[in-house]
Design a protein around this motif. Structure first.
Motif, PDB file in Angstrom:
ATOM      1  N   MET A   1       0.992  -1.282   0.028  1.00  0.00           N
ATOM      2  CA  MET A   1       0.017  -0.018  -0.005  1.00  0.00           C
ATOM      3  C   MET A   1       0.745   1.363  -0.167  1.00  0.00           C
ATOM      4  O   MET A   1       0.496   2.288  -0.795  1.00  0.00           O
ATOM      5  CB  MET A   1      -0.885   0.182   1.194  1.00  0.00           C
ATOM      6  N   LEU A   2       2.045   1.341   0.711  1.00  0.00           N
ATOM      7  CA  LEU A   2       2.729   2.345   0.778  1.00  0.00           C
ATOM      8  C   LEU A   2       3.973   2.281  -0.245  1.00  0.00           C
ATOM      9  O   LEU A   2       4.520   3.407  -0.466  1.00  0.00           O
ATOM     10  CB  LEU A   2       3.644   2.455   2.191  1.00  0.00           C
ATOM     11  N   LEU A   3       3.715   1.408  -1.099  1.00  0.00           N
ATOM     12  CA  LEU A   3       4.633   1.529  -2.555  1.00  0.00           C
ATOM     13  C   LEU A   3       3.732   2.065  -3.600  1.00  0.00           C
ATOM     14  O   LEU A   3       4.432   2.900  -4.781  1.00  0.00           O
ATOM     15  CB  LEU A   3       5.080   0.262  -3.129  1.00  0.00           C
ATOM     16  N   ASP A   4       2.481   2.276  -3.690  1.00  0.00           N
ATOM     17  CA  ASP A   4       1.458   2.611  -4.668  1.00  0.00           C
ATOM     18  C   ASP A   4       0.949   4.202  -4.363  1.00  0.00           C
ATOM     19  O   ASP A   4       0.189   4.269  -3.356  1.00  0.00           O
ATOM     20  CB  ASP A   4       0.473   2.105  -4.880  1.00  0.00           C
ATOM     21  N   PHE A   5       1.721   5.156  -5.159  1.00  0.00           N
ATOM     22  CA  PHE A   5       1.029   6.670  -4.790  1.00  0.00           C
ATOM     23  C   PHE A   5      -0.388   6.837  -5.376  1.00  0.00           C
ATOM     24  O   PHE A   5      -0.762   7.895  -4.801  1.00  0.00           O
ATOM     25  CB  PHE A   5       2.025   7.686  -5.757  1.00  0.00           C
ATOM     26  N   HIS A   6      -0.979   5.915  -5.920  1.00  0.00           N
ATOM     27  CA  HIS A   6      -2.356   5.854  -5.972  1.00  0.00           C
ATOM     28  C   HIS A   6      -3.360   5.350  -5.156  1.00  0.00           C
ATOM     29  O   HIS A   6      -4.545   5.459  -5.085  1.00  0.00           O
ATOM     30  CB  HIS A   6      -2.830   5.200  -7.483  1.00  0.00           C
ATOM     31  N   SER A   7      -2.639   4.704  -3.938  1.00  0.00           N
ATOM     32  CA  SER A   7      -3.369   4.390  -2.758  1.00  0.00           C
ATOM     33  C   SER A   7      -4.037   5.295  -2.344  1.00  0.00           C
ATOM     34  O   SER A   7      -3.927   6.554  -2.191  1.00  0.00           O
ATOM     35  CB  SER A   7      -2.695   3.319  -1.971  1.00  0.00           C
ATOM     36  N   GLU A   8      -5.077   4.884  -1.222  1.00  0.00           N
ATOM     37  CA  GLU A   8      -5.953   5.777  -0.436  1.00  0.00           C
ATOM     38  C   GLU A   8      -5.188   6.655   0.204  1.00  0.00           C
ATOM     39  O   GLU A   8      -5.380   7.880   0.430  1.00  0.00           O
ATOM     40  CB  GLU A   8      -6.927   5.193   0.372  1.00  0.00           C
ATOM     41  N   ILE A   9      -4.182   6.270   1.249  1.00  0.00           N
ATOM     42  CA  ILE A   9      -3.451   6.940   2.182  1.00  0.00           C
ATOM     43  C   ILE A   9      -2.817   8.265   1.383  1.00  0.00           C
ATOM     44  O   ILE A   9      -2.878   9.465   2.016  1.00  0.00           O
ATOM     45  CB  ILE A   9      -2.342   6.055   2.774  1.00  0.00           C
ATOM     46  N   TYR A  10      -2.259   8.084   0.166  1.00  0.00           N
ATOM     47  CA  TYR A  10      -1.714   9.258  -0.241  1.00  0.00           C
ATOM     48  C   TYR A  10      -2.615   9.968  -0.967  1.00  0.00           C
ATOM     49  O   TYR A  10      -2.550  11.358  -0.981  1.00  0.00           O
ATOM     50  CB  TYR A  10      -0.500   8.799  -1.513  1.00  0.00           C
ATOM     51  N   SER A  11      -3.545   9.598  -1.551  1.00  0.00           N
ATOM     52  CA  SER A  11      -4.678  10.356  -2.229  1.00  0.00           C
ATOM     53  C   SER A  11      -5.469  11.253  -1.191  1.00  0.00           C
ATOM     54  O   SER A  11      -5.710  12.438  -1.319  1.00  0.00           O
ATOM     55  CB  SER A  11      -5.831   9.333  -2.799  1.00  0.00           C
ATOM     56  N   TRP A  12      -5.776  10.525   0.090  1.00  0.00           N
ATOM     57  CA  TRP A  12      -6.263  11.291   1.296  1.00  0.00           C
ATOM     58  C   TRP A  12      -5.464  12.488   1.510  1.00  0.00           C
ATOM     59  O   TRP A  12      -6.011  13.508   1.935  1.00  0.00           O
ATOM     60  CB  TRP A  12      -6.477  10.582   2.270  1.00  0.00           C
ATOM     61  N   ILE A  13      -4.214  12.182   1.728  1.00  0.00           N
ATOM     62  CA  ILE A  13      -3.169  13.468   2.226  1.00  0.00           C
ATOM     63  C   ILE A  13      -3.215  14.484   1.108  1.00  0.00           C
ATOM     64  O   ILE A  13      -3.277  15.663   1.467  1.00  0.00           O
ATOM     65  CB  ILE A  13      -1.724  12.955   2.436  1.00  0.00           C
ATOM     66  N   ARG A  14      -2.899  14.203  -0.202  1.00  0.00           N
ATOM     67  CA  ARG A  14      -2.901  15.279  -1.057  1.00  0.00           C
ATOM     68  C   ARG A  14      -4.289  15.944  -1.296  1.00  0.00           C
ATOM     69  O   ARG A  14      -4.215  17.199  -1.281  1.00  0.00           O
ATOM     70  CB  ARG A  14      -2.819  14.258  -2.524  1.00  0.00           C
ATOM     71  N   GLY A  15      -5.340  15.152  -1.317  1.00  0.00           N
ATOM     72  CA  GLY A  15      -6.894  15.951  -1.351  1.00  0.00           C
ATOM     73  C   GLY A  15      -6.877  16.791  -0.035  1.00  0.00           C
ATOM     74  O   GLY A  15      -7.546  17.926   0.086  1.00  0.00           O
ATOM     75  N   GLY A  16      -6.441  16.316   1.159  1.00  0.00           N
ATOM     76  CA  GLY A  16      -6.551  17.164   2.527  1.00  0.00           C
ATOM     77  C   GLY A  16      -5.894  18.621   2.360  1.00  0.00           C
ATOM     78  O   GLY A  16      -6.363  19.483   2.711  1.00  0.00           O
ATOM     79  N   LEU A  17      -4.699  18.337   1.706  1.00  0.00           N
ATOM     80  CA  LEU A  17      -3.933  19.636   1.703  1.00  0.00           C
ATOM     81  C   LEU A  17      -4.324  20.682   0.616  1.00  0.00           C
ATOM     82  O   LEU A  17      -4.494  21.778   0.750  1.00  0.00           O
ATOM     83  CB  LEU A  17      -2.391  19.152   1.093  1.00  0.00           C
ATOM     84  N   PHE A  18      -5.033  20.011  -0.368  1.00  0.00           N
ATOM     85  CA  PHE A  18      -5.622  20.935  -1.594  1.00  0.00           C
ATOM     86  C   PHE A  18      -6.953  21.604  -1.061  1.00  0.00           C
ATOM     87  O   PHE A  18      -7.068  22.869  -0.994  1.00  0.00           O
ATOM     88  CB  PHE A  18      -6.008  20.065  -2.673  1.00  0.00           C
ATOM     89  N   VAL A  19      -7.748  20.943  -0.148  1.00  0.00           N
ATOM     90  CA  VAL A  19      -8.743  21.322   0.315  1.00  0.00           C
ATOM     91  C   VAL A  19      -8.443  22.544   1.531  1.00  0.00           C
ATOM     92  O   VAL A  19      -9.090  23.681   1.360  1.00  0.00           O
ATOM     93  CB  VAL A  19      -9.906  20.387   1.236  1.00  0.00           C
ATOM     94  N   LEU A  20      -7.215  22.400   2.185  1.00  0.00           N
ATOM     95  CA  LEU A  20      -6.929  23.166   3.135  1.00  0.00           C
ATOM     96  C   LEU A  20      -6.414  24.458   2.563  1.00  0.00           C
ATOM     97  O   LEU A  20      -6.790  25.803   3.005  1.00  0.00           O
ATOM     98  CB  LEU A  20      -5.661  22.563   4.014  1.00  0.00           C
ATOM     99  N   PHE A  21      -5.672  24.300   1.168  1.00  0.00           N
ATOM    100  CA  PHE A  21      -5.404  25.282   0.506  1.00  0.00           C
ATOM    101  C   PHE A  21      -6.530  26.260  -0.158  1.00  0.00           C
ATOM    102  O   PHE A  21      -6.571  27.368   0.010  1.00  0.00           O
ATOM    103  CB  PHE A  21      -4.575  24.926  -0.813  1.00  0.00           C
ATOM    104  N   ILE A  22      -7.477  25.505  -0.484  1.00  0.00           N
ATOM    105  CA  ILE A  22      -8.641  26.474  -1.088  1.00  0.00           C
ATOM    106  C   ILE A  22      -9.452  27.061   0.350  1.00  0.00           C
ATOM    107  O   ILE A  22      -9.826  28.558   0.226  1.00  0.00           O
ATOM    108  CB  ILE A  22     -10.008  25.542  -1.554  1.00  0.00           C
ATOM    109  N   TYR A  23      -9.723  26.314   1.536  1.00  0.00           N
ATOM    110  CA  TYR A  23     -10.056  27.157   2.402  1.00  0.00           C
ATOM    111  C   TYR A  23      -9.301  28.484   2.959  1.00  0.00           C
ATOM    112  O   TYR A  23     -10.139  29.587   3.253  1.00  0.00           O
ATOM    113  CB  TYR A  23     -10.246  25.929   3.585  1.00  0.00           C
ATOM    114  N   HIS A  24      -8.185  28.020   3.294  1.00  0.00           N
ATOM    115  CA  HIS A  24      -7.380  29.469   3.730  1.00  0.00           C
ATOM    116  C   HIS A  24      -7.340  30.401   2.496  1.00  0.00           C
ATOM    117  O   HIS A  24      -7.266  31.479   2.970  1.00  0.00           O
ATOM    118  CB  HIS A  24      -5.884  28.870   3.881  1.00  0.00           C
ATOM    119  N   PHE A  25      -7.398  29.902   1.449  1.00  0.00           N
ATOM    120  CA  PHE A  25      -7.249  31.024   0.482  1.00  0.00           C
ATOM    121  C   PHE A  25      -8.529  32.098   0.491  1.00  0.00           C
ATOM    122  O   PHE A  25      -8.688  33.327  -0.002  1.00  0.00           O
ATOM    123  CB  PHE A  25      -7.083  30.253  -1.116  1.00  0.00           C
ATOM    124  N   LEU A  26      -9.631  31.288   0.439  1.00  0.00           N
ATOM    125  CA  LEU A  26     -11.098  31.960   0.674  1.00  0.00           C
ATOM    126  C   LEU A  26     -10.930  32.755   1.879  1.00  0.00           C
ATOM    127  O   LEU A  26     -11.645  34.036   1.924  1.00  0.00           O
ATOM    128  CB  LEU A  26     -12.162  30.933   0.510  1.00  0.00           C
TER     129      LEU A  26
END
Length: 441
Positions: A1-26
């Motif tokens: 799971m930790l070898l695949d960048f498409h796995s959920e753990i990596y996707s959740w972290i990338r998505g969470g950071l992007f949501v935080l970006f939008i939130y603080h930018f607004l």
């Protein structure tokens, strides 16, 4: 799971950071605080950096131009965020200059690494970063030490903790440049996993810090509102005191003038009696003058003493009647001291004083739909006739009445206060009616 960048753990972290970006930018667009701008730019750069592993292989050449520059840009935004978050311009005056220089160097390095990729290729970028990274790490650790030692605040401690976690985990990932990716893959983990983990933990801690700051700002705002309300109240009390201080000499002058008249007429007993009553009245007034308000009961007591003095001054005297409604609790109702006295004084000296025959002043106080209604009725010559005699304009008010009107409006913040002076003269009778209406509570 930790070898695949498409796995959920990596996707959740990338998505969470992007949501935080939008939130603080607004939030930045709402309050224009640079704190949120710098943090949102840092999150955006970090998110772009982490998305590199999702790009197809044919775009790898393009990403080679972006890999290290985006890291420098992210770090520059991070330093700017730290300066604003910790207010280093005020708390770390000397060290803040180094932060300012560091931001400029990082922006220059972002451009330089693009040129290195264009002229020499990816290997030279890696070699250059291996040289630069230790200096950035050492300066960062030194900055953390300065922040902790100079800024005694929980926000500074949390900031250093979050940053230190990311720096240490990111340096673990960058070992890949020296050892190669196989060293990590043999343990079943991508080298970049530690950057992902560091970014995740750091974002949580930074979000907590910003939450603390928002709460602190709200508390300061509430405290400021309370202090403002207190200051406004003090200002209103000062206004009332100033108006009252203007009224008291006016009243004292008239009373002393009466004593002088008795003395000039050689009416010693009347002068002595007047002085006795006058001293008692002054004592009562002085006892109540320490507060901008007094009870209606105290006001009526003072008014009764005042009327007794005036009855001695007026030739033939006059009748004074007081009626208080059953629903009026005179002990609990607060009024400005001597707020009725000027109107009674005007009724005497500008009304009944100029009238021949029986003279009467009636004061009634009653409850009227949640308001206190005070009515002063005299059978004098009438306000219109008085103004003609004294050459007063229709709009001009007697001094005491105007000052009292201002005081009672200030006390009730001009809410529900109504003062009306009306001439009730007709063919059969003459007189003036004063109506003072203000909230019961």
């Amino acid at each position: 799971m930790l070898l695949d960048f498409h796995s959920e753990i990596y996707s959740w972290i990338r998505g969470g950071l992007f949501v935080l970006f939008i939130y603080h930018f607004l939030i930045f667009f709402q309050n224009k605080s640079k704190l949120y701008l710098y943090y949102s730019l840092y999150l955006l750069a970090l998110t772009i950096y982490l998305f590199q592993h999702l790009l197809p292989e044919e775009t790898s050449t393009f990403y080679n131009y972006l890999n290290f520059p985006i890291q420098f840009l992210a770090y520059a935004a991070y330093v700017a965020f730290a300066r604003d978050l910790l207010d280093t311009r005020a708390h770390l005056i000397k060290w803040d200059k180094y932060f300012e220089i560091e931001i400029k160097i990082l922006l220059i390095l972002a451009v330089v690494f693009v040129l290195i990729q264009f002229l020499f290729g990816e290997n030279y970028q890696n070699k250059a970063f291996v040289i630069i990274a230790p200096f950035l790490t050492l300066f960062t650790l030194a900055s953390f030490y300065v922040i902790i030692s100079k800024i005694k605040d929980n926000s500074a401690r949390y900031f250093v903790a979050g940053s230190l976690i990311y720096v240490l985990l990111a340096n673990v990932s960058f070992i890949e440049i020296i050892t190669g990716p196989k060293f990590f893959i043999d343990y079943g983990v991508q080298p970049m996993f530690f950057v992902y983990l560091g970014a995740f933990l750091q974002s949580i801690i930074f979000s907590i810090i910003i939450g603390f700051i928002i709460k602190r700002i709200q508390d300061k705002s509430k405290n400021a509102e309370v202090r403002l309300a207190v200051k406004l109240k003090e200002m209103e009390e000062l206004k009332m005191t100033a108006l009252q201080s203007q009224m008291n000499p006016h009243f004292l002058f008239n009373s002393l003038n009466s004593i002088n008249n008795f003395v000039l007429k050689n009416e010693v007993e009347k002068a002595s009696d007047y002085i006795t009553k006058f001293s008692k009245l002054i004592r009562v007034i002085l006892n109540s003058s320490s507060s901008p308000t007094s009870s209606l009961s105290e006001e009526l007591t003072i008014l009764a003493l005042y009327v007794k003095l005036e009855q001695m001054r007026v030739t033939g005297g006059f009748n004074y009647n007081v009626t208080i409604g059953d629903n009026i609790n005179s002990e609990s109702i607060k009024v400005p001291p001597l707020f009725l006295q000027p109107f009674i004084e005007n009724a005497i000296w500008h009304g009944i004083m100029k009238k021949k025959g029986e003279k009467t002043i009636d004061l009634s106080i009653k409850e009227d739909n949640g308001y206190v209604l005070c009515e002063i009725l005299d059978n004098g010559v009438g306000i219109n006739k008085t103004k003609q005699i004294t050459h007063l304009s229709q709009k001009k008010k007697f001094f005491g009445a105007e000052a009292t009107e201002n005081r009672i409006r200030i006390l009730h913040q001009n809410k529900g206060v109504d003062i009306e002076i009306k001439d009730i003269s007709n063919e059969n009778t003459t007189g003036t009616k004063v109506s003072i209406r203000f909230p019961l509570n």
